[in-house]
Design an enzyme around this catalytic site. Sequence first.
Site, PDB file in Angstrom:
ATOM      1  N   ASN A  19       0.858  -1.326  -0.148  1.00 52.25           N
ATOM      2  CA  ASN A  19       0.105  -0.135  -0.043  1.00 52.25           C
ATOM      3  C   ASN A  19       0.872   1.314   0.151  1.00 52.25           C
ATOM      4  OD1 ASN A  19       0.330   1.055   2.788  1.00 52.25           O
ATOM      5  ND2 ASN A  19      -0.480  -0.708   3.457  1.00 52.25           N
ATOM      6  N   ASP A  63       2.550  -8.595   9.308  1.00 49.88           N
ATOM      7  CA  ASP A  63       0.978  -7.809   9.328  1.00 49.88           C
ATOM      8  C   ASP A  63       0.041  -8.346  10.077  1.00 49.88           C
ATOM      9  OD1 ASP A  63       1.746  -5.290   7.696  1.00 49.88           O
ATOM     10  OD2 ASP A  63       1.141  -6.115   5.749  1.00 49.88           O
ATOM     11  N   ARG A  88       0.299 -11.553   2.503  1.00 51.55           N
ATOM     12  CA  ARG A  88      -0.828 -11.604   3.558  1.00 51.55           C
ATOM     13  C   ARG A  88      -1.669 -12.804   3.481  1.00 51.55           C
ATOM     14  NH1 ARG A  88      -3.403  -6.607   6.291  1.00 51.55           N
ATOM     15  NH2 ARG A  88      -3.217  -8.346   8.017  1.00 51.55           N
ATOM     16  N   ARG A 135      -8.466  -3.561  -2.371  1.00 53.11           N
ATOM     17  CA  ARG A 135      -8.414  -4.984  -1.899  1.00 53.11           C
ATOM     18  C   ARG A 135      -9.442  -5.906  -2.144  1.00 53.11           C
ATOM     19  NH1 ARG A 135      -4.162  -4.960   2.119  1.00 53.11           N
ATOM     20  NH2 ARG A 135      -2.662  -3.474   1.260  1.00 53.11           N
ATOM     21  N   HIS A 164      -8.408   0.701   2.376  1.00 47.26           N
ATOM     22  CA  HIS A 164      -9.403  -0.100   2.939  1.00 47.26           C
ATOM     23  C   HIS A 164     -10.388   1.011   3.437  1.00 47.26           C
ATOM     24  CE1 HIS A 164      -6.448  -3.781   4.203  1.00 47.26           C
ATOM     25  NE2 HIS A 164      -7.352  -4.149   3.313  1.00 47.26           N
ATOM     26  N   ALA A 252       3.160   1.173   8.170  1.00 46.98           N
ATOM     27  CA  ALA A 252       2.651  -0.143   7.475  1.00 46.98           C
ATOM     28  C   ALA A 252       1.414   0.010   6.870  1.00 46.98           C
ATOM     29  CB  ALA A 252       2.711  -1.351   8.301  1.00 46.98           C
ATOM     30  N   CYS A 258      -7.411  -0.988  12.530  1.00 49.57           N
ATOM     31  CA  CYS A 258      -6.509  -2.347  11.851  1.00 49.57           C
ATOM     32  C   CYS A 258      -6.267  -3.188  12.733  1.00 49.57           C
ATOM     33  CB  CYS A 258      -5.489  -1.548  11.103  1.00 49.57           C
ATOM     34  SG  CYS A 258      -5.811  -0.472   9.869  1.00 49.57           S
TER      35      CYS A 258
HETATM   36  N1  ARG Z   1       0.372  -3.430   5.861  1.00 49.59           N
HETATM   37  C1  ARG Z   1      -1.081  -3.770   5.912  1.00 49.59           C
HETATM   38  C2  ARG Z   1      -1.661  -4.111   4.629  1.00 49.59           C
HETATM   39  O1  ARG Z   1      -1.432  -3.397   3.569  1.00 49.59           O
HETATM   40  C3  ARG Z   1      -1.932  -2.968   6.689  1.00 49.59           C
HETATM   41  C4  ARG Z   1      -3.345  -3.279   6.846  1.00 49.59           C
HETATM   42  C5  ARG Z   1      -4.255  -2.262   7.380  1.00 49.59           C
HETATM   43  N2  ARG Z   1      -5.380  -3.069   8.094  1.00 49.59           N
HETATM   44  C6  ARG Z   1      -6.897  -2.325   7.968  1.00 49.59           C
HETATM   45  N3  ARG Z   1      -7.812  -2.924   8.212  1.00 49.59           N
HETATM   46  N4  ARG Z   1      -6.948  -1.156   7.194  1.00 49.59           N
HETATM   47  O2  ARG Z   1      -2.497  -4.886   4.281  1.00 49.59           O
END
Ligand code: ARG
Length: 264
Positions: A19, A63, A88, A135, A164, A252, A258
């Site tokens: 991201n 993560d 992930r 995503r 997100h 991150a 999150c």
């Molecule tokens: N580094 C993680 C990713 O890009 C961060 C996730 C953040 N989570 C969220 N619910 N916004 O997947």
Amino acid sequence: MTRVLLCPPDYYGVEYEINPWMHREQPADLPRARAQWREFRRILAEEAGAEVEEMPPRPGLPDLVFTANAGLAIGNVFVASRFRFAQRQREEPHFQEWFAERGYEIVRLPPDLYFEGEGDAFPVGEDLFAGYHFRSDIRSHRAVAEVFGLHALSLHLADARFYHLDTCFAPLDERTVAYHPPAFDDYGCRVIRARFQDCIEVNEADALRFGCNASVIGRHVVLNAGCDSLNRALEERGFVAHPVDVSEFMKAGGATKCMTLLLR
Ligand code: ARG
């Protein structure tokens, strides 16, 4: 009592870039991240009154601390996430194991239906507000909503920094939402405004501090430090804002929400 699932950041790090916030040349300071997380956990439990469950951290899964992406858990049903990125996807079995061991019915979506859990999906009354584009796949929304007998309201995410739904949208109660309008298209904004009587428009400065990425525990809202306008808007409405510095996790692309999965 609100129950939440957290995962300690023992193996947290910025080890890949999936991201726009993640830059390997800006690594996380792990001791600092662990101290920030412990303070976040303390505020959630002691000040906001959440009942905190923890799952074990795993080496090689930096993560995993972002438990909001595990899936969506309502009652004893857990719809498991299908992550967009291979980095992930390796978390999926660990989240599923945690829920299976506790007797949840695990629902697996077809492999091509990307769905990143509570990161992109919020039940509000009979509706399921769900984000798509960066995503989650728009086709996952109906599949997830059907499992729980909810109506999917799909929102297009328009700005890659808010990749997100939970980075730009925070339902606070049945009638109140905080959201950052430029993260959506015009139609998405209309859908949000039609459903909530009171819409807090989060400004760019607070949105870039991930103010919308707030853990809502009843009337308590635990959010990243420094979101001054949003804190005032919350207090004016009778919410209790609990700022906590989670700057190491912003590296991150994540903040408080999150790192919280609601066990609804
Ligand atoms: N580094 C993680 C990713 O890009 C961060 C996730 C953040 N989570 C969220 N619910 N916004 O997947």
